[in-house]
Design a protein around this motif. Structure first.
Motif, PDB file in Angstrom:
ATOM      1  N   VAL A 196       0.866  -1.182   0.000  1.00 31.85           N
ATOM      2  CA  VAL A 196       0.000   0.000   0.000  1.00 31.85           C
ATOM      3  C   VAL A 196       0.902   1.231   0.000  1.00 31.85           C
ATOM      4  N   VAL A 197       0.589   2.185  -0.864  1.00 32.83           N
ATOM      5  CA  VAL A 197       1.271   3.483  -0.837  1.00 32.83           C
ATOM      6  C   VAL A 197       0.193   4.551  -0.696  1.00 32.83           C
ATOM      7  N   ASN A 198       0.170   5.202   0.444  1.00 35.26           N
ATOM      8  CA  ASN A 198      -0.837   6.221   0.745  1.00 35.26           C
ATOM      9  C   ASN A 198      -0.341   7.599   0.316  1.00 35.26           C
ATOM     10  N   CYS A 199      -0.866   8.095  -0.808  1.00 35.92           N
ATOM     11  CA  CYS A 199      -0.507   9.424  -1.312  1.00 35.92           C
ATOM     12  C   CYS A 199      -1.676  10.395  -1.310  1.00 35.92           C
ATOM     13  N   ALA A 200      -2.880   9.925  -1.032  1.00 29.85           N
ATOM     14  CA  ALA A 200      -4.045  10.811  -1.061  1.00 29.85           C
ATOM     15  C   ALA A 200      -3.933  11.857   0.042  1.00 29.85           C
ATOM     16  N   GLY A 201      -4.191  13.087  -0.307  1.00 33.65           N
ATOM     17  CA  GLY A 201      -4.131  14.143   0.700  1.00 33.65           C
ATOM     18  C   GLY A 201      -4.476  15.494   0.112  1.00 33.65           C
ATOM     19  N   ILE A 202      -4.781  16.434   0.991  1.00 32.66           N
ATOM     20  CA  ILE A 202      -5.065  17.806   0.585  1.00 32.66           C
ATOM     21  C   ILE A 202      -4.310  18.754   1.497  1.00 32.66           C
ATOM     22  N   GLY A 203      -4.178  19.991   1.070  1.00 37.37           N
ATOM     23  CA  GLY A 203      -3.549  21.013   1.894  1.00 37.37           C
ATOM     24  C   GLY A 203      -4.318  22.317   1.788  1.00 37.37           C
ATOM     25  N   ILE A 204      -4.390  23.025   2.880  1.00 43.75           N
ATOM     26  CA  ILE A 204      -5.004  24.353   2.871  1.00 43.75           C
ATOM     27  C   ILE A 204      -4.062  25.322   3.578  1.00 43.75           C
ATOM     28  N   ALA A 205      -4.252  26.586   3.321  1.00 40.29           N
ATOM     29  CA  ALA A 205      -3.512  27.636   4.025  1.00 40.29           C
ATOM     30  C   ALA A 205      -4.528  28.507   4.754  1.00 40.29           C
ATOM     31  N   SER A 206      -4.477  28.489   6.065  1.00 37.52           N
ATOM     32  CA  SER A 206      -5.427  29.278   6.845  1.00 37.52           C
ATOM     33  C   SER A 206      -4.844  29.545   8.229  1.00 37.52           C
ATOM     34  N   LYS A 207      -4.836  30.802   8.620  1.00 37.83           N
ATOM     35  CA  LYS A 207      -4.351  31.159   9.948  1.00 37.83           C
ATOM     36  C   LYS A 207      -5.414  30.857  11.003  1.00 37.83           C
ATOM     37  N   VAL A 208      -4.963  30.603  12.213  1.00 37.06           N
ATOM     38  CA  VAL A 208      -5.892  30.401  13.323  1.00 37.06           C
ATOM     39  C   VAL A 208      -6.701  31.670  13.557  1.00 37.06           C
ATOM     40  N   LEU A 209      -6.011  32.810  13.485  1.00 36.03           N
ATOM     41  CA  LEU A 209      -6.666  34.118  13.608  1.00 36.03           C
ATOM     42  C   LEU A 209      -6.206  34.997  12.457  1.00 36.03           C
ATOM     43  N   SER A 210      -7.136  35.622  11.762  1.00 38.24           N
ATOM     44  CA  SER A 210      -6.789  36.527  10.671  1.00 38.24           C
ATOM     45  C   SER A 210      -7.843  37.617  10.566  1.00 38.24           C
ATOM     46  N   ARG A 211      -7.646  38.519   9.631  1.00 36.06           N
ATOM     47  CA  ARG A 211      -8.626  39.585   9.424  1.00 36.06           C
ATOM     48  C   ARG A 211      -9.978  39.029   8.991  1.00 36.06           C
ATOM     49  N   LYS A 212      -9.960  37.814   8.423  1.00 39.77           N
ATOM     50  CA  LYS A 212     -11.202  37.191   7.974  1.00 39.77           C
ATOM     51  C   LYS A 212     -11.922  36.461   9.101  1.00 39.77           C
ATOM     52  N   GLY A 213     -11.278  36.381  10.269  1.00 40.38           N
ATOM     53  CA  GLY A 213     -11.893  35.695  11.399  1.00 40.38           C
ATOM     54  C   GLY A 213     -11.075  34.492  11.832  1.00 40.38           C
ATOM     55  N   VAL A 214     -11.694  33.609  12.586  1.00 38.55           N
ATOM     56  CA  VAL A 214     -10.975  32.448  13.106  1.00 38.55           C
ATOM     57  C   VAL A 214     -10.959  31.320  12.061  1.00 38.55           C
ATOM     58  N   HIS A 215     -10.041  30.414  12.237  1.00 42.35           N
ATOM     59  CA  HIS A 215      -9.892  29.253  11.360  1.00 42.35           C
ATOM     60  C   HIS A 215     -11.195  28.445  11.348  1.00 42.35           C
ATOM     61  N   SER A 216     -11.656  28.068  10.167  1.00 44.60           N
ATOM     62  CA  SER A 216     -12.862  27.257  10.041  1.00 44.60           C
ATOM     63  C   SER A 216     -12.630  25.865  10.637  1.00 44.60           C
ATOM     64  N   LEU A 217     -13.503  25.467  11.554  1.00 46.30           N
ATOM     65  CA  LEU A 217     -13.386  24.133  12.140  1.00 46.30           C
ATOM     66  C   LEU A 217     -13.683  23.056  11.102  1.00 46.30           C
ATOM     67  N   ASP A 218     -14.609  23.327  10.191  1.00 46.08           N
ATOM     68  CA  ASP A 218     -14.928  22.368   9.141  1.00 46.08           C
ATOM     69  C   ASP A 218     -13.717  22.109   8.241  1.00 46.08           C
ATOM     70  N   ARG A 219     -12.999  23.178   7.885  1.00 53.14           N
ATOM     71  CA  ARG A 219     -11.823  23.024   7.019  1.00 53.14           C
ATOM     72  C   ARG A 219     -10.720  22.258   7.751  1.00 53.14           C
ATOM     73  N   PHE A 220     -10.538  22.546   9.032  1.00 53.90           N
ATOM     74  CA  PHE A 220      -9.546  21.821   9.830  1.00 53.90           C
ATOM     75  C   PHE A 220      -9.902  20.335   9.873  1.00 53.90           C
ATOM     76  N   SER A 221     -11.151  20.060  10.151  1.00 53.08           N
ATOM     77  CA  SER A 221     -11.615  18.668  10.254  1.00 53.08           C
ATOM     78  C   SER A 221     -11.464  17.931   8.934  1.00 53.08           C
ATOM     79  N   LYS A 222     -11.719  18.622   7.819  1.00 47.84           N
ATOM     80  CA  LYS A 222     -11.614  17.979   6.512  1.00 47.84           C
ATOM     81  C   LYS A 222     -10.184  17.542   6.225  1.00 47.84           C
ATOM     82  N   VAL A 223      -9.216  18.398   6.538  1.00 47.63           N
ATOM     83  CA  VAL A 223      -7.810  18.054   6.313  1.00 47.63           C
ATOM     84  C   VAL A 223      -7.409  16.859   7.171  1.00 47.63           C
ATOM     85  N   ILE A 224      -7.804  16.877   8.438  1.00 42.70           N
ATOM     86  CA  ILE A 224      -7.495  15.756   9.329  1.00 42.70           C
ATOM     87  C   ILE A 224      -8.177  14.483   8.821  1.00 42.70           C
TER      88      ILE A 224
END
Length: 255
Positions: free
Chosen positions: A83-111
């Protein structure tokens, strides 16, 4: 293990590091099951490579779909031993930014995709591998995961990505210790900056600039270099329970 006897399930196998791995295994006389959500690319790759490869559309976070893909692999080729596990995604998002706090849904999706998806494939594939007859080294299979140097030197905005890849690194040794009694090895590769589809949208000037941050060679890594390391891990029975950095000596700065 001999590459010409390799029967591999490769997640994320339709592009990037996964595609290069599929091509390497087929080129060395092995067989590969391309597991990916990108149906058009996956099917085209399988058709190009011929009867020693086939594609199964699969979400690695879905227990039923992964189990079905593995069953199809065993049904077609008789067994799986890699088995070679290569599936994955990456996002760029700060915990705190001018747009607000990091989306919990986006964090959960990456995990969910990078860590839980990797574990999902490991557990279901290893269940099939233990049924294999051991080779003359006592091996029944090998599992190779993909982490990232971000597991060790995550940059600003990479909290989710680094956490997911750190989890992959963290579970490598305990799973290797557990599966050792079955003759199944578990390894992880932590690539640095590699020229994968996520870089395709960048202008050449930006790609060259990123490459110059690598001590040597001063360029982005090539997917075939990742696949070359996969080949080495498959064929070297003493490689077990370890994470190998494949990064040209880079150490990531905060940003």
């Amino acid at each position: 293990m001999d590459l010409n006897k390799t029967i591999a399930v490769v997640t994320g196998g339709a592009s990037g590091l996964g595609e290069a791995t599929v091509r390497e295994i087929i080129g060395q006389g092995g067989k590969a099951v391309i597991v990916d959500l990108a149906a058009e690319r996956g099917q085209a790759l399988a058709e190009e490579l011929g009867g020693n490869a086939f594609y199964v559309k699969t979400d690695v976070t879905n227990e039923v779909e992964v189990a079905s893909a593995i069953d199809k692999a065993v049904g077609k080729y008789g067994s799986i031993n890699t088995v070679v596990n290569c599936a994955g995604i990456g996002i760029a998002s700060k915990v705190l930014s001018r747009k607000g706090v990091h989306s919990l849904d986006r964090f959960s999706k990456v995990i969910s995709i990078n860590l839980i998806g990797t574990f999902n494939v490991i557990r279901l594939a290893s269940e099939k591998m233990i049924e294999n007859e051991p080779n003359d080294q006592g091996e029944r299979g090998v599992i190779i995961n993909t982490a990232s140097v971000a597991a060790f030197e995550g940059q600003i905005g990479q909290a989710a990505y680094s956490a997911s890849k750190g989890g992959v690194v963290g579970m490598t040794l305990p799973i290797a210790r557990e599966l050792a009694s079955y003759g199944i090895r578990v390894m992880t590769i932590a690539p640095g900056l590699f020229h994968t589809p996520m870089f395709e949208a960048l202008p050449q000037e930006a790609i060259d600039s990123l490459g110059k941050s690598v001590p040597f060679p001063q360029r982005l890594g090539r997917p075939d270099e990742y696949a070359h390391l996969v080949r080495s891990i498959i064929t070297n029975p003493m490689l077990n329970g370890e994470t190998i950095r494949l990064d040209g000596g880079i150490r990531m700065q905060p940003k």
